[in-house]
Design an enzyme around this catalytic site. Structure first.
Site, mmCIF file in Angstrom:
data_model
loop_
_atom_site.group_PDB
_atom_site.id
_atom_site.type_symbol
_atom_site.label_atom_id
_atom_site.label_comp_id
_atom_site.label_asym_id
_atom_site.label_seq_id
_atom_site.Cartn_x
_atom_site.Cartn_y
_atom_site.Cartn_z
ATOM 1 N N ASN A 246 0.882 -1.170 0.000
ATOM 2 C CA ASN A 246 0.000 0.000 0.000
ATOM 3 C C ASN A 246 0.920 1.221 0.000
ATOM 4 O O ASN A 246 1.623 1.469 0.990
ATOM 5 C CB ASN A 246 -0.834 -0.032 1.276
ATOM 6 C CG ASN A 246 -2.222 0.554 1.163
ATOM 7 O OD1 ASN A 246 -2.913 0.627 2.150
ATOM 8 N ND2 ASN A 246 -2.660 0.975 -0.014
ATOM 9 N N ASN B 288 -7.113 10.639 -0.294
ATOM 10 C CA ASN B 288 -7.218 9.601 -1.306
ATOM 11 C C ASN B 288 -6.870 10.148 -2.685
ATOM 12 O O ASN B 288 -6.903 11.364 -2.910
ATOM 13 C CB ASN B 288 -8.646 9.041 -1.339
ATOM 14 C CG ASN B 288 -8.948 8.117 -0.178
ATOM 15 O OD1 ASN B 288 -8.286 7.107 0.019
ATOM 16 N ND2 ASN B 288 -9.964 8.471 0.607
ATOM 17 N N CYS C 266 -6.481 6.197 7.391
ATOM 18 C CA CYS C 266 -5.787 5.159 6.631
ATOM 19 C C CYS C 266 -4.835 4.428 7.561
ATOM 20 O O CYS C 266 -3.927 5.045 8.133
ATOM 21 C CB CYS C 266 -5.031 5.784 5.463
ATOM 22 S SG CYS C 266 -4.110 4.594 4.462
ATOM 23 N N ASN D 93 -2.546 1.758 6.963
ATOM 24 C CA ASN D 93 -1.174 1.627 6.475
ATOM 25 C C ASN D 93 -0.542 2.997 6.249
ATOM 26 O O ASN D 93 0.661 3.180 6.491
ATOM 27 C CB ASN D 93 -1.144 0.811 5.184
ATOM 28 C CG ASN D 93 -1.325 -0.673 5.421
ATOM 29 O OD1 ASN D 93 -0.949 -1.194 6.469
ATOM 30 N ND2 ASN D 93 -1.908 -1.357 4.452
ATOM 31 N N ASN E 260 -15.572 0.522 1.262
ATOM 32 C CA ASN E 260 -14.529 -0.378 0.797
ATOM 33 C C ASN E 260 -15.086 -1.800 0.839
ATOM 34 O O ASN E 260 -15.979 -2.100 1.637
ATOM 35 C CB ASN E 260 -13.303 -0.290 1.699
ATOM 36 C CG ASN E 260 -12.735 1.114 1.776
ATOM 37 O OD1 ASN E 260 -12.055 1.572 0.884
ATOM 38 N ND2 ASN E 260 -13.029 1.816 2.876
ATOM 39 N N GLU F 275 -10.608 -0.675 -2.859
ATOM 40 C CA GLU F 275 -10.625 0.544 -2.059
ATOM 41 C C GLU F 275 -11.370 1.673 -2.756
ATOM 42 O O GLU F 275 -11.066 2.012 -3.908
ATOM 43 C CB GLU F 275 -9.198 1.011 -1.753
ATOM 44 C CG GLU F 275 -8.540 0.273 -0.606
ATOM 45 C CD GLU F 275 -7.398 1.064 -0.002
ATOM 46 O OE1 GLU F 275 -7.660 2.187 0.511
ATOM 47 O OE2 GLU F 275 -6.259 0.577 -0.048
ATOM 48 N N ARG F 276 -12.331 2.255 -2.049
ATOM 49 C CA ARG F 276 -12.962 3.469 -2.547
ATOM 50 C C ARG F 276 -11.919 4.585 -2.495
ATOM 51 O O ARG F 276 -11.004 4.564 -1.678
ATOM 52 C CB ARG F 276 -14.191 3.838 -1.712
ATOM 53 C CG ARG F 276 -13.877 4.246 -0.293
ATOM 54 C CD ARG F 276 -15.089 4.796 0.426
ATOM 55 N NE ARG F 276 -14.677 5.411 1.691
ATOM 56 C CZ ARG F 276 -15.454 6.159 2.445
ATOM 57 N NH1 ARG F 276 -16.705 6.382 2.086
ATOM 58 N NH2 ARG F 276 -15.003 6.687 3.560
ATOM 59 N N CYS G 91 -4.745 -2.972 2.544
ATOM 60 C CA CYS G 91 -5.528 -1.860 3.099
ATOM 61 C C CYS G 91 -5.568 -2.057 4.611
ATOM 62 O O CYS G 91 -6.147 -3.026 5.099
ATOM 63 C CB CYS G 91 -6.939 -1.849 2.515
ATOM 64 S SG CYS G 91 -8.065 -0.691 3.321
ATOM 65 N N GLY G 92 -4.952 -1.139 5.351
ATOM 66 C CA GLY G 92 -4.821 -1.320 6.790
ATOM 67 C C GLY G 92 -6.139 -1.389 7.532
ATOM 68 O O GLY G 92 -6.354 -2.297 8.358
ATOM 69 N N THR G 93 -7.034 -0.436 7.274
ATOM 70 C CA THR G 93 -8.323 -0.472 7.964
ATOM 71 C C THR G 93 -9.146 -1.673 7.509
ATOM 72 O O THR G 93 -9.944 -2.216 8.273
ATOM 73 C CB THR G 93 -9.116 0.827 7.726
ATOM 74 O OG1 THR G 93 -9.256 1.063 6.319
ATOM 75 C CG2 THR G 93 -8.432 2.015 8.392
#
Length: 262
Positions: A13, A67, A75, A77, A173, A190-191, A200-202
């Site tokens: 990421n 973004n 975010c 990551n 997402n 990911e949006r 994607c961390g979250t």
């Protein structure tokens, strides 16, 4: 304006990191953000991160995450990379607290990896159909449990689910998840990027919480993404989860500079 930046990645990421402690970067210039994040006409990244002076009490710095389409969110990551970047600016700080769009977070080095705290999370909700969950971990995430994430057309199916009416107006997402023997493998649409990302961390945190909710994993949960491996720690409490941490590797890719016409 001459812009210096660094490119960092956390399990694939990748992010443009900017030391904006002087507040000069025009962060409301959406066209500029899009151009910088473009992989053909710009630097190329999954998002842009500004490191700024702290705003809230108790913070060491502020992380602004944008973004590639100009929208904003937390975010996971990106925040891990932001801490590592800030740590270097400060001469190697071992830990720190930062402001983000959803409040204060703490980060620290865990050996050669970075661990970051996430906010307490509400209980995992039933999603749209069997095998589907939904949870907000700083960004909204739909979790779709599948037999094999490798077989999913993430770009097509992710885009369809991302814009589903139940997620209007902001969308979500979308994560395609498999939990086996206490470990999770996953892929994410990911949006904001509007495509699959390597990690994607979250989303990793959301997938781990979904697996815990379903009794398929226990903390700490190992999670494998196409870009690498992370771990999620969390403690279930009535109504949700607390003591949530995301842990994994980060690394600088390169440094550079460019001229922005004012």
């Amino acid at each position: 304006m001459r812009l210096s930046f660094a490119k960092w990645q956390g399990t694939g990421n990748d992010f443009i990191m900017i030391d904006d402690r002087d507040g000069r970067f025009p962060d409301r210039d959406t066209a500029l953000v899009r151009r910088l994040c473009d992989r053909r006409f710009g630097v190329g990244s999954d998002g842009l991160v500004l490191v700024r002076p702290p705003v809230g009490e108790g913070a060491d710095f502020t992380m602004v995450f944008i973004n590639p389409d100009g929208s904003r969110s937390f975010c996971g990551n990106g925040s891990r990379c932001a801490f590592a970047f800030w740590s270097g600016l400060m001469g190697g700080r071992e830990h720190g607290t930062f402001d983000a769009i959803d409040g204060l977070h703490h980060a620290e080095w865990a050996g050669e990896e970075v661990a970051v705290t996430l906010r307490d999370t509400d209980a995992v909700q039933a999603g749209d159909g069997p095998g589907t969950d939904f949870v907000h971990t700083g960004s909204p995430h739909e979790l779709v449990h599948v037999e094999d994430p490798a077989l999913v057309d993430v770009r097509a199916e992710g885009a369809r689910r991302r814009h589903a009416p139940r997620h209007a107006p902001g969308g979500t997402n979308v994560n395609f998840v498999r939990a086996v023997d206490g470990a999770v493998s996953m892929r994410t649409y990911e949006r904001g990027v509007e495509d699959e990302t390597l990690s994607c961390g979250t989303g990793v945190v959301a997938a781990a919480l979904s697996a815990m909710h379903r009794g398929l994993a226990r903390s700490p949960v190992p999670v494998r993404t196409p870009g690498g491996h992370l771990r999620v720690q969390a403690r279930a409490v009535p109504g949700g989860f607390t003591d949530v941490r995301l842990i994994g590797p980060v690394g600088e890719v390169f440094q550079g500079s460019l001229t922005i016409a004012e």
